[in-house]
Design a protein around this motif. Structure first.
Motif, PDB file in Angstrom:
ATOM      1  N   ARG A   1     -55.156   8.936 -31.433  1.00 20.05           N
ATOM      2  CA  ARG A   1     -54.066   8.421 -30.593  1.00 20.05           C
ATOM      3  C   ARG A   1     -53.091   7.556 -31.380  1.00 20.05           C
ATOM      4  O   ARG A   1     -51.891   7.558 -31.097  1.00 20.05           O
ATOM      5  CB  ARG A   1     -54.639   7.630 -29.414  1.00 20.05           C
ATOM      6  CG  ARG A   1     -55.210   8.519 -28.314  1.00 20.05           C
ATOM      7  CD  ARG A   1     -55.765   7.701 -27.169  1.00 20.05           C
ATOM      8  NE  ARG A   1     -57.024   7.074 -27.528  1.00 20.05           N
ATOM      9  CZ  ARG A   1     -57.493   5.957 -26.982  1.00 20.05           C
ATOM     10  NH1 ARG A   1     -56.784   5.320 -26.054  1.00 20.05           N
ATOM     11  NH2 ARG A   1     -58.662   5.464 -27.355  1.00 20.05           N
TER      12      ARG A   1
ATOM     13  N   GLU B   1     -52.101   7.973 -34.440  1.00 16.97           N
ATOM     14  CA  GLU B   1     -51.191   8.874 -35.133  1.00 16.97           C
ATOM     15  C   GLU B   1     -50.192   9.511 -34.172  1.00 16.97           C
ATOM     16  O   GLU B   1     -49.008   9.695 -34.513  1.00 16.97           O
ATOM     17  CB  GLU B   1     -51.993   9.958 -35.865  1.00 16.97           C
ATOM     18  CG  GLU B   1     -52.796   9.441 -37.055  1.00 16.97           C
ATOM     19  CD  GLU B   1     -54.045   8.647 -36.686  1.00 16.97           C
ATOM     20  OE1 GLU B   1     -54.548   7.901 -37.542  1.00 16.97           O
ATOM     21  OE2 GLU B   1     -54.520   8.777 -35.531  1.00 16.97           O
ATOM     22  N   GLU B   2     -50.643   9.824 -32.965  1.00 11.79           N
ATOM     23  CA  GLU B   2     -49.736  10.385 -31.958  1.00 11.79           C
ATOM     24  C   GLU B   2     -48.675   9.366 -31.555  1.00 11.79           C
ATOM     25  O   GLU B   2     -47.491   9.705 -31.429  1.00 11.79           O
ATOM     26  CB  GLU B   2     -50.548  10.832 -30.740  1.00 11.79           C
ATOM     27  CG  GLU B   2     -51.469  12.018 -31.026  1.00 11.79           C
ATOM     28  CD  GLU B   2     -52.574  12.172 -29.996  1.00 11.79           C
ATOM     29  OE1 GLU B   2     -52.516  11.498 -28.937  1.00 11.79           O
ATOM     30  OE2 GLU B   2     -53.505  12.965 -30.242  1.00 11.79           O
ATOM     31  N   ILE B   3     -49.093   8.129 -31.370  1.00 12.69           N
ATOM     32  CA  ILE B   3     -48.152   7.062 -31.009  1.00 12.69           C
ATOM     33  C   ILE B   3     -47.147   6.829 -32.137  1.00 12.69           C
ATOM     34  O   ILE B   3     -45.934   6.741 -31.905  1.00 12.69           O
ATOM     35  CB  ILE B   3     -48.920   5.769 -30.678  1.00 12.69           C
ATOM     36  CG1 ILE B   3     -49.692   5.922 -29.371  1.00 12.69           C
ATOM     37  CG2 ILE B   3     -47.979   4.560 -30.616  1.00 12.69           C
ATOM     38  CD1 ILE B   3     -50.731   4.841 -29.127  1.00 12.69           C
TER      39      ILE B   3
ATOM     40  N   GLY C   1     -46.232   8.869 -34.402  1.00 10.98           N
ATOM     41  CA  GLY C   1     -45.352  10.024 -34.486  1.00 10.98           C
ATOM     42  C   GLY C   1     -44.227   9.977 -33.464  1.00 10.98           C
ATOM     43  O   GLY C   1     -43.078  10.316 -33.778  1.00 10.98           O
ATOM     44  N   ARG C   2     -44.543   9.532 -32.244  1.00 13.40           N
ATOM     45  CA  ARG C   2     -43.519   9.446 -31.194  1.00 13.40           C
ATOM     46  C   ARG C   2     -42.424   8.455 -31.552  1.00 13.40           C
ATOM     47  O   ARG C   2     -41.268   8.622 -31.178  1.00 13.40           O
ATOM     48  CB  ARG C   2     -44.157   9.031 -29.866  1.00 13.40           C
ATOM     49  CG  ARG C   2     -44.767  10.152 -29.097  1.00 13.40           C
ATOM     50  CD  ARG C   2     -44.957   9.799 -27.625  1.00 13.40           C
ATOM     51  NE  ARG C   2     -45.878   8.696 -27.415  1.00 13.40           N
ATOM     52  CZ  ARG C   2     -47.199   8.836 -27.351  1.00 13.40           C
ATOM     53  NH1 ARG C   2     -47.745  10.021 -27.541  1.00 13.40           N
ATOM     54  NH2 ARG C   2     -47.974   7.797 -27.127  1.00 13.40           N
ATOM     55  N   HIS C   3     -42.809   7.394 -32.250  1.00 10.61           N
ATOM     56  CA  HIS C   3     -41.856   6.319 -32.533  1.00 10.61           C
ATOM     57  C   HIS C   3     -41.355   6.320 -33.972  1.00 10.61           C
ATOM     58  O   HIS C   3     -40.630   5.412 -34.373  1.00 10.61           O
ATOM     59  CB  HIS C   3     -42.502   4.970 -32.207  1.00 10.61           C
ATOM     60  CG  HIS C   3     -42.904   4.839 -30.771  1.00 10.61           C
ATOM     61  ND1 HIS C   3     -41.998   4.666 -29.742  1.00 10.61           N
ATOM     62  CD2 HIS C   3     -44.132   4.893 -30.172  1.00 10.61           C
ATOM     63  CE1 HIS C   3     -42.642   4.608 -28.586  1.00 10.61           C
ATOM     64  NE2 HIS C   3     -43.938   4.741 -28.817  1.00 10.61           N
ATOM     65  N   GLY C   4     -41.741   7.320 -34.742  1.00 13.21           N
ATOM     66  CA  GLY C   4     -41.312   7.374 -36.135  1.00 13.21           C
ATOM     67  C   GLY C   4     -41.858   6.227 -36.963  1.00 13.21           C
ATOM     68  O   GLY C   4     -41.205   5.766 -37.906  1.00 13.21           O
TER      69      GLY C   4
ATOM     70  N   ASP D   1     -48.196   1.314 -27.907  1.00 11.32           N
ATOM     71  CA  ASP D   1     -47.189   2.324 -27.606  1.00 11.32           C
ATOM     72  C   ASP D   1     -45.996   1.702 -26.878  1.00 11.32           C
ATOM     73  O   ASP D   1     -44.830   1.916 -27.254  1.00 11.32           O
ATOM     74  CB  ASP D   1     -47.832   3.416 -26.744  1.00 11.32           C
ATOM     75  CG  ASP D   1     -46.987   4.669 -26.608  1.00 11.32           C
ATOM     76  OD1 ASP D   1     -45.937   4.779 -27.268  1.00 11.32           O
ATOM     77  OD2 ASP D   1     -47.389   5.561 -25.836  1.00 11.32           O
TER      78      ASP D   1
ATOM     79  N   ALA E   1     -42.019   1.059 -28.060  1.00 13.73           N
ATOM     80  CA  ALA E   1     -40.939   1.583 -27.233  1.00 13.73           C
ATOM     81  C   ALA E   1     -39.985   0.473 -26.770  1.00 13.73           C
ATOM     82  O   ALA E   1     -38.988   0.753 -26.112  1.00 13.73           O
ATOM     83  CB  ALA E   1     -41.525   2.306 -26.024  1.00 13.73           C
TER      84      ALA E   1
END
Length: 199
Positions: free
Chosen positions: A21, A23-25, A27-30, A192, A196
């Motif tokens: 998770r 890495e997914e987070i 990735g979403r935020h660069g 996350d 954001a």
């Protein structure tokens, strides 16, 4: 670009429950991630905190209940009493450090693969063959488990010093470049939201 320093132990079931998770987070935020495995037992000693086996029985019992509940919530299987835990976390940590320097593979898959090997697959993550297989599965040269030992040992010790200096007290522990800190896999949603700009 935002950046996250990720302090963790390859012995931590809670780091295992983080899955990929982080890495997914990121990735979403660069956001970039620096993986900083450290000796969590040595940190407990420095902080004067009891090691898991020395904690009061009530806390040990509660930990087992928490692990069972988190396993159900995350959908990640867990062996509550793995055959090779605790083991020497240094070799797997050295491999992670070497892989991060070498590049070319999937760091999230490597870290999760090692944690899964311990907590699900009944494998000894201090064993060179197990580490090599995890490296290879994540797209790295399995020889890194040998070639990166010296520099890995130095950085592993440095990660402990940094963790202590920066106020880390458990695992997983995430520190953003604005010094916002998040402790525990159950705070990844907060991380996350912070990236954001919502928290």
């Amino acid at each position: 670009m935002a950046h996250i320093d990720y302090f963790f132990s390859t012995l931590s079931p809670f780091a295992y429950f983080a899955g990929t998770r982080l890495e997914e987070i990121a990735g979403r935020h660069g956001a970039g991630i620096t993986y900083k495995p450290y000796d969590i037992l040595a940190l407990y000693d420095r902080l004067g905190a009891p090691r898991p086996q020395d904690r009061p029985q009530g806390r040990k019992d509660y930990r087992l209940q928490e692990l069972r509940r988190i396993s159900k919530k995350t959908g990640l299987p867990l062996n509550m009493q793995p055959a090779f835990w605790p083991t020497n976390a240094a070799p797997s940590s050295y491999a992670i450090i070497a892989a991060q320097k070498a590049g070319g593979g999937d760091m999230g898959a490597l870290v999760h693969g090692l944690l899964r090997a311990c907590w699900v697959e009944e494998k000894d993550i201090a064993d060179d063959a197990v580490i090599g297989a995890c490296l290879e599965a994540a797209g790295f040269d399995k020889g890194l488990s040998f070639s990166g030992m010296l520099s890995g040992a130095e950085e592993y010790a440095a990660n402990l010093e940094e963790a202590h200096t920066r106020g880390v007290f458990g695992a997983p522990f995430y520190i953003c470049d604005d010094d916002e800190r998040f402790w525990g896999q159950d705070r990844l949603a907060d991380l996350d939201a912070h990236l954001a700009g919502e928290l």
